[in-house]
Design a protein around this motif. Structure first.
Motif: not given
Ligand SMILES: [Zn+2]
Length: 100
Positions: A4, A6-7, A9, A30, A32-33
């Motif tokens: 990801c 962004n985060c 993951t 994603c 996670s986020c």
């Molecule tokens: Zn993410």
């Protein structure tokens, strides 16, 4: 494996695989986020190169079989093997842009 943006993951192989087959024009989310990711043009090309090209090549020209149906089955098998590898190679981006 693609992460990801962004985060960071890591996407699961299964998620990418499912995305490549069923949701080519929808984003992959994603876990996670929740950030949407889109396949890059390069990723899309990689996908075609690994799946469709071997399928055509082996089905049409490189088949060890003389029988049309066997060749077709062989081509599809090669394409499927290629598709199993695709999730390791495709890349994603966050924004959907028209630029490469
Ligand atoms: Zn993410």
């Amino acid at each position: 494996m693609q992460r990801c943006i962004n985060c960071k993951t890591e996407f699961k192989w299964k998620e990418i695989y499912r995305y490549l087959w069923g949701h080519l024009f929808n984003p992959i989310k994603c876990e996670s986020c929740g950030e949407d990711h889109y396949i890059t043009v390069k990723g899309r090309l990689t996908n075609s190169m690994l799946v469709i090209l071997p399928m055509l090549l082996f089905g049409q020209f490189l088949s060890p079989f003389n029988h049309m149906l066997l060749s077709l089955g062989f081509g599809i098998s090669v394409g499927l093997i290629g598709s199993l590898l695709t999730p390791f190679l495709v890349t994603f981006k966050i924004e959907e842009t028209k630029n490469i």
